[in-house]
Design a protein around this motif. Structure first.
Motif, PDB file in Angstrom:
ATOM      1  N   GLY A 174      -7.992   4.323   7.271  1.00  0.00           N
ATOM      2  CA  GLY A 174      -8.799   3.131   7.507  1.00  0.00           C
ATOM      3  C   GLY A 174      -8.038   1.991   8.141  1.00  0.00           C
TER       4      GLY A 174
ATOM      5  N   ILE B  53      -6.784  13.001  -1.535  1.00  0.00           N
ATOM      6  CA  ILE B  53      -6.359  13.862  -0.421  1.00  0.00           C
ATOM      7  C   ILE B  53      -4.855  14.088  -0.477  1.00  0.00           C
ATOM      8  CG2 ILE B  53      -8.272  13.255   1.110  1.00  0.00           C
ATOM      9  CD1 ILE B  53      -6.302  11.390   2.576  1.00  0.00           C
ATOM     10  N   ASN B  54      -4.444  15.131   0.194  1.00  0.00           N
ATOM     11  CA  ASN B  54      -3.021  15.479   0.309  1.00  0.00           C
ATOM     12  C   ASN B  54      -2.329  15.598  -1.050  1.00  0.00           C
ATOM     13  OD1 ASN B  54      -0.960  16.277   1.956  1.00  0.00           O
ATOM     14  ND2 ASN B  54      -0.155  14.245   2.262  1.00  0.00           N
TER      15      ASN B  54
ATOM     16  N   VAL C  80      -6.957   2.409  -0.552  1.00  0.00           N
ATOM     17  CA  VAL C  80      -6.230   3.663  -0.790  1.00  0.00           C
ATOM     18  C   VAL C  80      -5.093   3.380  -1.762  1.00  0.00           C
ATOM     19  CG1 VAL C  80      -6.763   4.799   1.387  1.00  0.00           C
ATOM     20  CG2 VAL C  80      -4.792   3.306   1.248  1.00  0.00           C
TER      21      VAL C  80
ATOM     22  N   ARG D  58      -0.083  17.028  -3.878  1.00  0.00           N
ATOM     23  CA  ARG D  58       1.131  17.845  -3.916  1.00  0.00           C
ATOM     24  C   ARG D  58       1.515  18.102  -5.368  1.00  0.00           C
ATOM     25  NH1 ARG D  58       0.059  18.868   0.309  1.00  0.00           N
ATOM     26  NH2 ARG D  58       1.015  18.412   2.307  1.00  0.00           N
TER      27      ARG D  58
ATOM     28  N   GLU E  34      -5.179  16.627   4.758  1.00  0.00           N
ATOM     29  CA  GLU E  34      -5.192  15.178   4.951  1.00  0.00           C
ATOM     30  C   GLU E  34      -6.565  14.632   5.318  1.00  0.00           C
ATOM     31  OE1 GLU E  34      -2.220  13.377   7.235  1.00  0.00           O
ATOM     32  OE2 GLU E  34      -0.588  14.278   6.129  1.00  0.00           O
TER      33      GLU E  34
ATOM     34  N   ILE F  59       0.856  -1.188   0.000  1.00  0.00           N
ATOM     35  CA  ILE F  59       0.000   0.000   0.000  1.00  0.00           C
ATOM     36  C   ILE F  59       0.894   1.240   0.000  1.00  0.00           C
ATOM     37  CG2 ILE F  59      -1.833   1.240   1.192  1.00  0.00           C
ATOM     38  CD1 ILE F  59      -2.475  -1.436   2.630  1.00  0.00           C
ATOM     39  N   MET F  60       0.633   2.147  -0.918  1.00  0.00           N
ATOM     40  CA  MET F  60       1.413   3.385  -0.973  1.00  0.00           C
ATOM     41  C   MET F  60       0.480   4.567  -0.741  1.00  0.00           C
ATOM     42  SD  MET F  60       4.475   2.471  -2.348  1.00  0.00           S
ATOM     43  CE  MET F  60       5.246   1.781  -3.759  1.00  0.00           C
ATOM     44  N   THR F  61       0.872   5.463   0.165  1.00  0.00           N
ATOM     45  CA  THR F  61       0.101   6.689   0.327  1.00  0.00           C
ATOM     46  C   THR F  61       1.066   7.839   0.535  1.00  0.00           C
ATOM     47  OG1 THR F  61      -0.040   6.710   2.739  1.00  0.00           O
ATOM     48  CG2 THR F  61      -1.681   5.404   1.593  1.00  0.00           C
ATOM     49  N   ASN F  62       0.569   9.057   0.339  1.00  0.00           N
ATOM     50  CA  ASN F  62       1.426  10.185   0.692  1.00  0.00           C
ATOM     51  C   ASN F  62       0.863  10.989   1.860  1.00  0.00           C
ATOM     52  OD1 ASN F  62      -0.564  11.637  -0.591  1.00  0.00           O
ATOM     53  ND2 ASN F  62       0.859  13.017  -1.586  1.00  0.00           N
ATOM     54  N   VAL F  63       0.018  10.332   2.663  1.00  0.00           N
ATOM     55  CA  VAL F  63      -0.424  10.946   3.922  1.00  0.00           C
ATOM     56  C   VAL F  63       0.279  10.246   5.085  1.00  0.00           C
ATOM     57  CG1 VAL F  63      -2.646  11.802   3.157  1.00  0.00           C
ATOM     58  CG2 VAL F  63      -2.446   9.451   3.880  1.00  0.00           C
TER      59      VAL F  63
ATOM     60  N   TYR G 136       0.690  14.611  -7.455  1.00  0.00           N
ATOM     61  CA  TYR G 136       0.439  13.307  -6.845  1.00  0.00           C
ATOM     62  C   TYR G 136      -0.347  13.444  -5.559  1.00  0.00           C
ATOM     63  CZ  TYR G 136       4.738  14.356  -4.172  1.00  0.00           C
ATOM     64  OH  TYR G 136       5.693  14.939  -3.391  1.00  0.00           O
ATOM     65  N   GLY G 137      -1.048  12.400  -5.226  1.00  0.00           N
ATOM     66  CA  GLY G 137      -1.868  12.425  -4.027  1.00  0.00           C
ATOM     67  C   GLY G 137      -2.363  11.026  -3.697  1.00  0.00           C
ATOM     68  N   THR G 138      -3.132  10.935  -2.627  1.00  0.00           N
ATOM     69  CA  THR G 138      -3.659   9.636  -2.213  1.00  0.00           C
ATOM     70  C   THR G 138      -5.129   9.553  -2.595  1.00  0.00           C
ATOM     71  OG1 THR G 138      -2.123   9.651  -0.359  1.00  0.00           O
ATOM     72  CG2 THR G 138      -3.920   8.087  -0.244  1.00  0.00           C
TER      73      THR G 138
ATOM     74  N   PRO H 242     -13.041   4.459   9.454  1.00  0.00           N
ATOM     75  CA  PRO H 242     -12.327   3.329   8.856  1.00  0.00           C
ATOM     76  C   PRO H 242     -13.236   2.351   8.115  1.00  0.00           C
ATOM     77  CG  PRO H 242     -11.690   3.633  11.142  1.00  0.00           C
ATOM     78  CD  PRO H 242     -12.806   4.574  10.884  1.00  0.00           C
TER      79      PRO H 242
ATOM     80  N   PHE I 130       8.220  12.915  -3.739  1.00  0.00           N
ATOM     81  CA  PHE I 130       9.024  12.815  -4.951  1.00  0.00           C
ATOM     82  C   PHE I 130       9.927  14.027  -5.069  1.00  0.00           C
ATOM     83  CE2 PHE I 130       5.246  10.366  -6.204  1.00  0.00           C
ATOM     84  CZ  PHE I 130       5.880   9.195  -6.527  1.00  0.00           C
TER      85      PHE I 130
ATOM     86  N   LEU J 269      -1.759   5.439  -4.172  1.00  0.00           N
ATOM     87  CA  LEU J 269      -1.050   6.638  -4.614  1.00  0.00           C
ATOM     88  C   LEU J 269      -1.345   6.834  -6.101  1.00  0.00           C
ATOM     89  CD1 LEU J 269       1.149   8.592  -3.339  1.00  0.00           C
ATOM     90  CD2 LEU J 269       2.769   7.308  -4.678  1.00  0.00           C
TER      91      LEU J 269
ATOM     92  N   ILE K 105     -13.840   3.076   4.292  1.00  0.00           N
ATOM     93  CA  ILE K 105     -12.750   3.074   3.314  1.00  0.00           C
ATOM     94  C   ILE K 105     -12.494   1.673   2.787  1.00  0.00           C
ATOM     95  CG2 ILE K 105     -10.281   3.466   3.006  1.00  0.00           C
ATOM     96  CD1 ILE K 105     -10.588   5.744   5.027  1.00  0.00           C
TER      97      ILE K 105
END
Lengths: 104, 156
Positions: free
Chosen positions: A11, B122-123, B62, B125, B51, A2-6, B149-151, B56, A82, B64, B59
């Motif tokens: 969840g 969200i988030n 998630v 950039r 953010e 899982i990749m996120t940028n937060v 990019y973002g989530t 939970p 990045f 990227l 969702i």
């Protein structure tokens, strides 16, 4: 993976931190592509060759980061950032970094 | 005719400038039209730079997502920008270039999020980069890369 940028994985709960993981790649411009880009440069507009080149390289950098995270035993990378820098003439470095964690 | 042959360099320069001006401004107008059209289509996809927190159980997934584009400037505008360097001030030709690149990058990010079935991002950039040499040198490719990019969040 899982990749996120937060800061978290929405969840899910983070149960373990592994620290920073990173991946990078340095790519030079392709001669043929550069020539075509030079022509395209006359009229302006999107340089598709470069867009693809950079996208591929960024995926490569992310893959390396993911590999590193997997070796640590993580199953997610959070807070991914990045960065791009030009190290030499005509070459670009693409860089991705984040925090490897394990979630439930 | 002889004057033309004597100043062959100048003729080539003028032809390139005129060609760059017409083709470049046409391409820019077309690009703006397509950007505005697609922005309207993707208006329902919410993109925020904050953010936020979510319950939970709602969702599903998630991921990227990112979008990037490299856009170059045309010959005529580059000359304008070089002239601008002498006096300073607003460089309008580059403003529209970067604006287009960013909006296009955001649109591509939204499109890839839509493909995955996400409702919001969200988030987010934004980042810009130039490839290799700087954008304003005479012989180099005057281009700029924009990355967004973002989530993306898939909710059920």
């Amino acid at each position: 993976m899982i990749m996120t940028n937060v800061n978290t994985v929405p969840g899910k709960k983070i149960i373990e931190h592994f620290g920073i993981v990173q991946g990078n790649t340095v790519r030079a411009k392709h001669f043929g592509r550069d020539f075509m880009a030079g022509l395209k440069n006359l009229v302006g507009g999107e340089l598709k060759g470069y867009t693809e080149l950079l996208q591929d390289s960024r995926e490569e950098a992310m893959k390396r980061m993911e590999e590193q995270a997997r070796q640590m035993g993580a199953n997610a990378v959070v807070n991914i950032r990045f960065a791009t820098s030009s190290v030499a003439q005509g070459a670009a470095e693409l860089f991705a970094y984040g925090t490897a964690v394990r979630v439930e | 005719m002889e004057i033309l042959l004597q100043n062959f360099d100048l003729v080539i320069f003028l032809v390139l400038a005129i060609f760059g001006y017409t083709a470049g401004s046409l391409a820019e107008k077309r690009h703006y039209r397509s950007i505005i059209k697609r922005e309207k289509e993707l208006l329902k996809m919410a993109v925020v730079t904050a953010e936020g927190s979510f319950p939970p159980e709602r969702i599903q997934e998630v991921a990227l997502v990112m979008g990037s584009v490299v856009i170059s400037i045309d010959y005529f505008k580059r000359i304008l920008a070089i002239l601008r360097n002498i006096f300073g001030g607003r460089v309008k030709s580059y403003e529209s270039l970067v604006d287009r690149a960013r909006r296009e990058a955001i649109l591509r990010m939204k499109e890839s999020a839509k493909e995955q079935g996400a409702k919001m991002i969200i988030n987010m950039r934004l980042e810009t980069a130039t490839i290799g040499r700087s954008a304003n040198k005479k012989k180099s490719v005057g281009s700029v890369e924009a990355i967004a990019y973002g989530t993306a969040i898939v909710m059920n």
